[in-house]
Motif scaffolding. Structure first.
Motif, short mmCIF file in Angstrom:
data_model
loop_
_atom_site.label_atom_id
_atom_site.label_comp_id
_atom_site.label_asym_id
_atom_site.label_seq_id
_atom_site.Cartn_x
_atom_site.Cartn_y
_atom_site.Cartn_z
N ARG A 52 0.77 -1.23 0.00
CA ARG A 52 0.00 0.00 0.00
C ARG A 52 0.81 1.30 0.00
O ARG A 52 0.27 2.37 -0.18
CB ARG A 52 -0.95 0.02 1.23
CG ARG A 52 -1.93 -1.14 1.30
CD ARG A 52 -2.84 -1.25 0.07
NE ARG A 52 -3.42 0.03 -0.34
CZ ARG A 52 -4.49 0.60 0.21
NH1 ARG A 52 -5.12 -0.01 1.19
NH2 ARG A 52 -4.94 1.76 -0.21
N CYS A 53 2.11 1.21 0.25
CA CYS A 53 2.87 2.45 0.45
C CYS A 53 4.05 2.61 -0.52
O CYS A 53 4.40 3.73 -0.87
CB CYS A 53 3.39 2.55 1.88
SG CYS A 53 2.22 2.05 3.15
N CYS A 56 4.30 5.09 -3.63
CA CYS A 56 4.61 6.52 -3.47
C CYS A 56 5.82 6.77 -2.58
O CYS A 56 6.35 7.88 -2.53
CB CYS A 56 3.42 7.27 -2.88
SG CYS A 56 1.98 7.34 -3.96
N HIS A 57 6.19 5.78 -1.81
CA HIS A 57 7.32 5.95 -0.89
C HIS A 57 8.33 4.83 -1.11
O HIS A 57 8.65 4.07 -0.20
CB HIS A 57 6.84 5.91 0.57
CG HIS A 57 5.83 6.96 0.93
ND1 HIS A 57 6.14 8.30 1.00
CD2 HIS A 57 4.51 6.88 1.23
CE1 HIS A 57 5.07 8.98 1.35
NE2 HIS A 57 4.06 8.16 1.49
N LYS A 63 7.31 10.55 -2.22
CA LYS A 63 6.41 11.62 -1.77
C LYS A 63 6.74 12.00 -0.34
O LYS A 63 7.07 11.14 0.48
CB LYS A 63 4.96 11.13 -1.82
CG LYS A 63 4.49 10.71 -3.18
CD LYS A 63 4.11 11.91 -4.01
CE LYS A 63 3.43 11.45 -5.28
NZ LYS A 63 3.17 12.54 -6.20
N LEU A 66 9.92 10.77 1.56
CA LEU A 66 9.90 9.61 2.44
C LEU A 66 9.94 8.31 1.64
O LEU A 66 9.21 8.15 0.67
CB LEU A 66 8.60 9.65 3.27
CG LEU A 66 8.31 8.45 4.17
CD1 LEU A 66 9.32 8.36 5.31
CD2 LEU A 66 6.90 8.56 4.76
N GLY A 78 10.70 11.40 6.94
CA GLY A 78 10.41 12.18 5.74
C GLY A 78 10.78 13.63 5.90
O GLY A 78 11.59 13.98 6.76
N LYS A 79 10.14 14.46 5.11
CA LYS A 79 10.54 15.87 5.12
C LYS A 79 10.24 16.54 6.46
O LYS A 79 10.85 17.53 6.81
CB LYS A 79 9.87 16.62 3.97
CG LYS A 79 8.38 16.77 4.13
CD LYS A 79 7.81 17.70 3.07
CE LYS A 79 6.32 17.87 3.33
NZ LYS A 79 5.57 18.33 2.21
N ASN A 80 9.32 15.95 7.20
CA ASN A 80 9.03 16.51 8.52
C ASN A 80 9.72 15.74 9.65
O ASN A 80 9.35 15.86 10.81
CB ASN A 80 7.53 16.56 8.76
CG ASN A 80 6.86 17.56 7.85
OD1 ASN A 80 7.31 18.70 7.75
ND2 ASN A 80 5.82 17.14 7.15
N MET A 108 -3.09 8.42 4.95
CA MET A 108 -2.20 7.53 4.20
C MET A 108 -2.80 6.14 4.17
O MET A 108 -3.27 5.69 5.21
CB MET A 108 -0.81 7.50 4.83
CG MET A 108 -0.05 8.79 4.66
SD MET A 108 0.20 9.16 2.91
CE MET A 108 -0.02 10.93 2.90
N PRO A 109 -2.76 5.42 3.06
CA PRO A 109 -2.24 5.86 1.77
C PRO A 109 -3.07 7.01 1.20
O PRO A 109 -4.27 7.08 1.42
CB PRO A 109 -2.35 4.61 0.90
CG PRO A 109 -3.35 3.73 1.58
CD PRO A 109 -3.30 4.06 3.03
N ALA A 110 -2.39 7.88 0.43
CA ALA A 110 -3.04 9.07 -0.07
C ALA A 110 -4.09 8.77 -1.13
O ALA A 110 -4.90 9.62 -1.45
CB ALA A 110 -1.99 10.03 -0.63
#
Ligand code: HEC
Length: 338
Positions: A52-53, A56-57, A63, A66, A78-80, A108-110
């Motif tokens: 599921r992830c 995108c990751h 995304k 991450l 990730g970015k945060n 998530m998932p988006a």
């Protein structure tokens, strides 16, 4: 939102440690791998992420900067920043973002369906059990250096419980027979999360005596909604290593809380729905590790909170949603009526 969740209780049913006569044999290193019910990374978590992830990751897209396709990447975040806080699902966006409703931009998932309850539960339980990366080629079970940037590896609790002996098996059995939910929270099997909020019979001095026998091993203690009174706080006070304590909806009073002055490691305290007021809070001025204090539905005032914060600037005192919307005058006054 996070604070509201944390205030209610650690998100979730705990992972009950099934205790039997040979309880001690369950208490071996790497908690996550010892309890039969506990999900493991290789068996339960990685397949969910892959399915599921990764789209995108993973290798193609990252995304949110991450990747989730290797333990190193997951630990990096990730970015945060970090997405995983070992032992604390509520603080791990790897878990919390999967709980958001389908319409939420951050879910998530988006894209596509939300994860199933079984999947989110598995992620939660895995994080709660210490988020070990078992069975992955190239990953050594050896913990990260403690002061590294990551929140993984030996937790504070692992360190703090390093020299403790294993908990008393008879007391563990007595309490779990009485309905306590006891979970191991350190990799050496010495630190316990003891939940006494669902005992089959109301809390008695007998239960507290058993707790006394486990005192040094108890890092998290949940007595919410129990028949605990000021007298029982003497037993709580013996749990010198406590970092989290739920006393919400109990009969503890300002005077009784003085017993807790010595809990120097306390980081989280929930007093929601008690009769506690400013005088009770004043006992905590010396608890410099205290980071979160929940006092909704108590008699604590702004002044009392401010006084405590003056002694401990890092402390976040949460007085609850009621205080953000009390008595806001209706701007339209009576004119709203037709
Ligand atoms: C369809 C694409 C897509 C899928 C599939 C997906 N994500 Fe994301 N994810 C994103 C995007 C886009 C962002 C960045 C959102 C933002 O920055 O506003 C993101 C960000 C995140 C973040 C926050 C990272 C940070 O540091 O801000 C986490 C955690 C996360 N995703 C977890 C997951 C998990 C777990 C799964 C699988 C259950 C998953 N994602 C599946 C698109 C996706």
């Amino acid at each position: 939102m996070t604070s509201a969740i944390t205030a209610q209780r650690m998100l979730s049913p705990r992972l009950p440690l099934r205790l039997c006569a040979s309880a001690a044999s369950l208490l071996f290193p790497l908690v996550g791998l010892s309890a039969a019910d506990t999900p493991t990374y290789a068996k339960n978590i990685q397949p969910i992420l892959a399915d599921r992830c990764y789209s995108c990751h993973g290798p193609e897209k990252q995304k949110g900067e991450l990747r989730l396709d290797s333990p190193e990447a997951i630990k990096k975040g990730g970015k945060n920043g970090a997405i995983l806080t070992s032992g604390d699902p509520a603080k791990s966006t790897l878990y919390s973002l999967t709980l958001l409703p389908a319409g939420d931009d951050d879910r998530m998932p988006a894209k596509g369906d939300s994860l199933t309850q079984a999947q989110t539960d598995a992620i939660r339980d895995w994080i709660k059990s210490g988020a070990a990366f078992d069975g992955v080629a190239g990953v050594v079970a050896k913990p990260e250096p403690v002061n590294g940037p990551l929140h993984l590896g030996p937790s504070d609790i692992d360190l703090a419980s390093g020299k403790l002996s294993k908990p008393d098996a008879a007391a563990l059995k007595a309490l779990s027979d009485a309905g306590a939910i006891i979970t191991l929270i350190s990799s050496n099997g010495a630190a316990l999360d003891v939940d006494l909020s669902h005992l089959t019979e109301p809390l008695t001095a007998g239960h507290l005596k058993e707790l006394d026998r486990l005192a040094a091993n108890v890092f998290w203690l949940d007595l919410q909604g129990s028949a605990l009174t000021d007298a029982g706080l003497a037993s709580v006070a013996k749990c010198r290593n406590l970092t989290r304590l739920h006393l919400n909806r109990t009969a503890v009073s300002d005077a009784g809380l003085g017993a807790l002055k010595g809990l120097a490691g306390l980081e989280y305290l929930n007093l929601v729905g008690t009769s506690v007021g400013d005088a009770g809070l004043a006992h905590f001025a010396g608890l410099t590790k205290l980071q979160r204090l929940y006092v909704w539905q108590t008699k604590v005032t702004d002044a009392g909170g401010a006084k405590l914060k003056a002694a401990n600037a890092a402390l976040v005192i949460n007085r609850g949603p009621a205080f953000s919307k009390v008595d806001v005058p209706d701007p339209e006054g009576g004119r709203r009526r037709r």
